[in-house]
Scaffold this motif. Sequence first.
Motif, mmCIF file in Angstrom:
data_model
loop_
_atom_site.group_PDB
_atom_site.id
_atom_site.type_symbol
_atom_site.label_atom_id
_atom_site.label_comp_id
_atom_site.label_asym_id
_atom_site.label_seq_id
_atom_site.Cartn_x
_atom_site.Cartn_y
_atom_site.Cartn_z
ATOM 1 N N LYS A 111 1.126 -1.473 -0.116
ATOM 2 C CA LYS A 111 0.171 0.013 -0.208
ATOM 3 C C LYS A 111 0.900 1.699 -0.203
ATOM 4 O O LYS A 111 0.400 2.487 -0.427
ATOM 5 N N CYS A 112 2.113 1.347 0.636
ATOM 6 C CA CYS A 112 2.812 2.624 0.770
ATOM 7 C C CYS A 112 3.617 2.441 -0.394
ATOM 8 O O CYS A 112 3.068 3.958 -1.506
ATOM 9 N N VAL A 113 3.889 2.148 -0.981
ATOM 10 C CA VAL A 113 4.828 1.485 -2.171
ATOM 11 C C VAL A 113 3.788 2.457 -3.580
ATOM 12 O O VAL A 113 3.688 2.749 -4.577
ATOM 13 N N GLN A 114 3.027 1.901 -3.626
ATOM 14 C CA GLN A 114 1.566 1.647 -4.598
ATOM 15 C C GLN A 114 1.097 3.114 -4.788
ATOM 16 O O GLN A 114 0.843 3.628 -5.819
ATOM 17 N N GLY A 151 6.371 3.046 6.413
ATOM 18 C CA GLY A 151 6.546 1.437 5.627
ATOM 19 C C GLY A 151 4.689 1.446 6.260
ATOM 20 O O GLY A 151 4.094 0.814 5.375
ATOM 21 N N ASP A 152 4.532 1.883 6.956
ATOM 22 C CA ASP A 152 3.152 1.129 7.331
ATOM 23 C C ASP A 152 2.349 2.304 6.712
ATOM 24 O O ASP A 152 0.965 2.149 7.611
ATOM 25 N N ASP A 153 3.093 3.369 6.419
ATOM 26 C CA ASP A 153 2.213 4.580 6.333
ATOM 27 C C ASP A 153 1.723 4.841 4.337
ATOM 28 O O ASP A 153 2.531 3.485 4.259
ATOM 29 N N TRP A 154 1.752 5.960 4.393
ATOM 30 C CA TRP A 154 1.012 5.422 2.312
ATOM 31 C C TRP A 154 0.972 7.164 2.641
ATOM 32 O O TRP A 154 0.877 8.475 3.312
ATOM 33 N N LEU A 155 0.792 8.238 0.968
ATOM 34 C CA LEU A 155 0.737 9.279 0.524
ATOM 35 C C LEU A 155 -0.236 8.911 -0.451
ATOM 36 O O LEU A 155 -0.937 8.451 -0.860
ATOM 37 N N ASN A 156 -0.746 10.138 -0.182
ATOM 38 C CA ASN A 156 -2.647 10.655 -0.947
ATOM 39 C C ASN A 156 -1.798 10.311 -2.244
ATOM 40 O O ASN A 156 -2.039 11.787 -3.116
#
Length: 331
Positions: free
Chosen positions: A20-23, A93-98
């Motif tokens: 989810k983070c990278v994608q 790594g357990d977060d992500w971007l909008n």
Amino acid sequence: MGKILSITIPSYNVEKYIDKCVQSMLVDSILDDIEILIVNDGSKDSTPEIAKGYVAKYPQTVRLIDKENGGHGSTINAGIREATGKYFKVVDGDDWLNTENLEHFIALLKEHEEDVIASDYLCIRDETYDIIAEKRVSSDDSFYGTVRDMNKGEVKEVIKMHGLTIRTMILKENNINIDEHCFYVDAEYIAYPMPFVSSVYYDDEYIYMYRLGRNGQSMDIRSMQRNRAMHMKVLNAILAFYDKLPEMTDEKKSYIEKVIGQMVENQFQIYISMGTDKEIQKETAAWDKALLKSHPRVANAINKKSITLLRKTNYSILPIGSFVLKLVKGY
């Protein structure tokens, strides 16, 4: 043209989250403008194997940095060393971007030269993905879309790690180095570069998505209780940094005091949560009185009414504070 943004992803046993983070960052129109540095901090799960899949598919954008376990600070240090982008951002790594706002964000970074870009972020509940809170980097709407001068005291509120994007050369040229093998070093990351920051641009788009409620997170109150010596170690490191600050305006120094003051508030929260213990009560009083004597400006850079009340009552209401905190936090 070189990379516009280097995104460092500290990664330790995040096989459940790293996709989810990278994608969230893989927007076709910006792949040539970003580099994604997945820093594997000695994971014991399949995190590095998942990362290798992205490196194979996006070799011009994604890099894997394998290293022995050294903690969150060590992954940031590794990212700083390897980064080539104009700007630098840390995304755990357990977060992500909008994703929907990334094209806007990269375009913004291309056109601006300010030392820091400050962006709003969202706190998201683990598993349900409900929005818990909308975090704004400024409570004053007039700041957004403008540049503010740190040296003149125009930056009023502390910019947290999740809202911070900083020029990479500030980190490299000033040898910014974060403590390794310990938690709570986010405070170092947002404090240590600030003597070299002059300009801040405020962006009102939500960029960072911060996952909350995951078991074992370092800011969980029980975790903070267990690791209170580590928290104090980092606080003392930041106070030592403060004691050696180069010459700067009093206004900029006041901002750094606010950053450290938030760490002081967190230390108080640990003590308050354990306040029914008489030894903790003595320790709290001794620690705060020593801080007030050695670093009065830092000690008074906090504005929590609960802390003011503790001091006025000579810390006698600490057990009551502990009871109230347990009711509020539900632990």
